[in-house]
Design a protein around this motif. Structure first.
Motif, mmCIF file in Angstrom:
data_model
loop_
_atom_site.group_PDB
_atom_site.id
_atom_site.type_symbol
_atom_site.label_atom_id
_atom_site.label_comp_id
_atom_site.label_asym_id
_atom_site.label_seq_id
_atom_site.Cartn_x
_atom_site.Cartn_y
_atom_site.Cartn_z
ATOM 1 N N LEU A 144 0.825 -1.207 0.000
ATOM 2 C CA LEU A 144 0.000 0.000 0.000
ATOM 3 C C LEU A 144 0.861 1.259 0.000
ATOM 4 N N ALA A 145 2.026 1.165 0.639
ATOM 5 C CA ALA A 145 2.916 2.336 0.746
ATOM 6 C C ALA A 145 4.098 2.237 -0.220
ATOM 7 N N LEU A 146 3.965 1.454 -1.286
ATOM 8 C CA LEU A 146 5.114 1.164 -2.138
ATOM 9 C C LEU A 146 5.674 2.425 -2.813
ATOM 10 N N GLU A 147 4.811 3.388 -3.085
ATOM 11 C CA GLU A 147 5.296 4.639 -3.683
ATOM 12 C C GLU A 147 6.257 5.361 -2.731
ATOM 13 N N GLU A 148 5.943 5.326 -1.425
ATOM 14 C CA GLU A 148 6.824 5.962 -0.433
ATOM 15 C C GLU A 148 8.174 5.246 -0.381
ATOM 16 N N PHE A 149 8.131 3.922 -0.403
ATOM 17 C CA PHE A 149 9.376 3.151 -0.409
ATOM 18 C C PHE A 149 10.195 3.456 -1.659
ATOM 19 N N HIS A 150 9.502 3.564 -2.778
ATOM 20 C CA HIS A 150 10.197 3.846 -4.040
ATOM 21 C C HIS A 150 10.892 5.204 -3.974
ATOM 22 N N SER A 151 10.214 6.203 -3.425
ATOM 23 C CA SER A 151 10.817 7.536 -3.292
ATOM 24 C C SER A 151 12.030 7.492 -2.378
ATOM 25 N N LEU A 152 11.901 6.741 -1.277
ATOM 26 C CA LEU A 152 13.023 6.620 -0.346
ATOM 27 C C LEU A 152 14.201 5.926 -1.023
ATOM 28 N N ALA A 153 13.944 4.798 -1.685
ATOM 29 C CA ALA A 153 15.020 4.048 -2.347
ATOM 30 C C ALA A 153 15.688 4.901 -3.413
ATOM 31 N N ASP A 154 14.895 5.676 -4.152
ATOM 32 C CA ASP A 154 15.444 6.524 -5.204
ATOM 33 C C ASP A 154 16.313 7.645 -4.647
ATOM 34 N N SER A 155 16.079 8.000 -3.386
ATOM 35 C CA SER A 155 16.847 9.087 -2.772
ATOM 36 C C SER A 155 18.191 8.618 -2.231
ATOM 37 N N LEU A 156 18.420 7.302 -2.249
ATOM 38 C CA LEU A 156 19.665 6.748 -1.711
ATOM 39 C C LEU A 156 20.674 6.582 -2.839
ATOM 40 N N PRO A 157 21.665 7.447 -2.914
ATOM 41 C CA PRO A 157 22.607 7.395 -4.047
ATOM 42 C C PRO A 157 23.385 6.082 -4.090
ATOM 43 N N GLY A 158 23.391 5.478 -5.261
ATOM 44 C CA GLY A 158 24.172 4.253 -5.445
ATOM 45 C C GLY A 158 23.507 2.980 -4.980
ATOM 46 N N ALA A 159 22.331 3.074 -4.382
ATOM 47 C CA ALA A 159 21.675 1.878 -3.831
ATOM 48 C C ALA A 159 20.610 1.351 -4.790
ATOM 49 N N ALA A 160 20.664 0.066 -5.087
ATOM 50 C CA ALA A 160 19.618 -0.585 -5.879
ATOM 51 C C ALA A 160 18.503 -1.023 -4.936
ATOM 52 N N TRP A 161 17.298 -1.152 -5.463
ATOM 53 C CA TRP A 161 16.132 -1.526 -4.654
ATOM 54 C C TRP A 161 15.646 -2.891 -5.072
ATOM 55 N N ALA A 162 15.592 -3.809 -4.111
ATOM 56 C CA ALA A 162 15.111 -5.170 -4.361
ATOM 57 C C ALA A 162 13.798 -5.386 -3.614
ATOM 58 N N LEU A 163 12.922 -6.200 -4.194
ATOM 59 C CA LEU A 163 11.629 -6.503 -3.576
ATOM 60 C C LEU A 163 11.542 -8.002 -3.330
ATOM 61 N N LEU A 164 10.900 -8.367 -2.225
ATOM 62 C CA LEU A 164 10.829 -9.768 -1.828
ATOM 63 C C LEU A 164 9.406 -10.162 -1.472
ATOM 64 N N ARG A 165 8.975 -11.252 -2.030
ATOM 65 C CA ARG A 165 7.685 -11.826 -1.649
ATOM 66 C C ARG A 165 7.790 -12.370 -0.222
ATOM 67 N N PRO A 166 6.823 -12.086 0.686
ATOM 68 C CA PRO A 166 6.901 -12.618 2.053
ATOM 69 C C PRO A 166 6.702 -14.126 2.083
ATOM 70 N N ILE A 167 7.387 -14.774 3.017
ATOM 71 C CA ILE A 167 7.318 -16.223 3.168
ATOM 72 C C ILE A 167 6.327 -16.556 4.276
ATOM 73 N N PRO A 168 5.437 -17.533 4.078
ATOM 74 C CA PRO A 168 4.468 -17.870 5.127
ATOM 75 C C PRO A 168 5.144 -18.408 6.382
ATOM 76 N N THR A 169 4.574 -18.064 7.526
ATOM 77 C CA THR A 169 5.065 -18.537 8.821
ATOM 78 C C THR A 169 3.871 -19.024 9.634
ATOM 79 N N PRO A 170 4.102 -19.758 10.711
ATOM 80 C CA PRO A 170 2.971 -20.241 11.519
ATOM 81 C C PRO A 170 2.059 -19.126 12.028
ATOM 82 N N ASN A 171 2.634 -17.965 12.346
ATOM 83 C CA ASN A 171 1.796 -16.874 12.854
ATOM 84 C C ASN A 171 1.216 -16.015 11.730
ATOM 85 N N LEU A 172 1.688 -16.210 10.490
ATOM 86 C CA LEU A 172 1.163 -15.470 9.346
ATOM 87 C C LEU A 172 1.164 -16.402 8.132
ATOM 88 N N PRO A 173 0.256 -17.395 8.118
ATOM 89 C CA PRO A 173 0.291 -18.432 7.078
ATOM 90 C C PRO A 173 -0.062 -17.941 5.681
#
Length: 344
Positions: free
Chosen positions: A163-192
């Motif tokens: 939902l806040a991905l645009e904010e993350f994108h702006s933050l990542a873009d403001s970090l000089p030299g840093a690439a931005w990677a995205l990760l699918r969350p992995i299911p856990t017993p408390n968040l299946p």
């Protein structure tokens, strides 16, 4: 088999972390090793074995590796062993001395970026100290990128973060030299069921919009396994790297007890890194079957994208369906035009 040997070996130096992220796989599973932690001597033996077997890359991970007092020593040892050295960290514990050590001995550092501002970081970390940690993380990213280290910031695609991905994108873009990677969350017993297909659709459309007009080398990508048929397969394929880097398709993991596994998540013992070899683990019957896509469902084999997608995450399939042969819970093969086999 995609590769004759692993491209990378991951070493889980510690399971502890100074954060309390509700979506964290490590924090919400027991694993095979309990509280055991590799000693400095044991970690060095494993690093030496990685180098001697011709595996070119080592990744130090956790938990939070910076909790280890001997991390500087291990980074130097890995560098001296001729390895390409990678580090996964939340970035909150860097001291000026540790920054200097990392700059001299690390080729690639992956920072977790799961909050977009100091207040959100405090919620994630579980205390007011999170605000200070956020500022230290951003400062460390800028400092290391400025010293020539390849720096990447990784954001887990939780529902809140999507939902806040645009904010993350702006933050990542403001970090000089840093690439931005995205990760699918992995299911856990408390968040299946951390996300569903509708969440994938929103994330994919947003990522595609971020990438529009950018050089391909600067594209934001989902870097871990996700089934392309979770949404429009061609669209997902355009913003996802598939499962080549997941489930043991190109690397092996060593947990903090020294057990070699296909990945962080798959608790399938392939050997002991202190006693056996990585090559024996890589050539084991289980890994040959994994690389041959034996565990991928029959319906996935009808899809022309299966070579890259590889059926999504085998761990998620096992967790949700009780079998490595199960479908990834986000998969919808009919979207990929699969002919579903008739029931026997």
């Amino acid at each position: 088999m995609l590769f004759p040997k692993p491209l990378e070996a991951k070493i889980e130096l510690v399971r502890d972390c100074n954060y309390n992220c509700g979506f964290c796989f490590n924090a919400n599973t027991a694993g095979t090793c309990g509280a055991k932690q590799l000693s400095t001597a044991e970690a060095k033996r494993i690093i030496s074995k990685i180098a001697s077997e011709g595996i070119e890359r080592v990744r130090f991970t956790g938990g939070e590796p910076l909790l280890r007092k001997d991390l500087s020593e291990l980074l130097r040892f890995a560098r001296q062993s001729g390895l390409y050295v990678m580090l996964n960290t939340n970035g909150s514990l860097f001291s000026p001395k540790m920054l200097s050590v990392a700059a001299k001995n690390c080729d690639n550092i992956l920072f977790s970026l799961h909050a977009q501002n100091p207040s959100k970081e405090a919620l994630l970390q579980g205390s007011a100290a999170g605000k200070r940690f956020f500022k230290k993380k951003i400062s460390a990213i800028k400092s290391l990128a400025g010293r020539g280290v390849m720096v990447r910031a990784a954001t887990i695609l939780t529902r809140r973060n999507i939902l806040a991905l645009e904010e993350f994108h702006s933050l990542a873009d403001s970090l000089p030299g840093a690439a931005w990677a995205l990760l699918r969350p992995i299911p856990t017993p408390n968040l299946p069921k951390p996300i569903g297909s509708a969440d994938v659709a929103v994330a994919v459309e947003k990522i595609a919009s971020f990438n529009k007009g950018r050089k391909k080398s600067r594209h934001c990508l989902i870097e871990n396994a996700i089934p392309f048929c979770a949404y429009a397969p061609e669209k997902v394929s355009a913003v996802a790297m598939g499962a080549v880097n997941e489930d043991g398709n190109s690397s092996l993991a060593v947990d903090s007890a020294g057990i070699i596994k296909p990945s962080y998540f798959l608790d399938i013992a392939l050997g002991n890194a202190l006693q056996g070899s990585f090559s024996d683990a890589w050539d084991s019957d289980f890994m040959q079957r994994l690389h041959a896509l034996e565990f991928v469902g029959e319906e996935c084999h009808y899809c022309r994208l299966v070579g890259k997608c590889r059926g999504g995450s085998r761990f998620s399939a096992l967790f949700s369906g009780g079998s490595l042969y199960s479908l990834d819970p986000l998969a919808k093969p009919v979207l990929a035009g699969a002919k579903i086999p008739a029931a026997k």
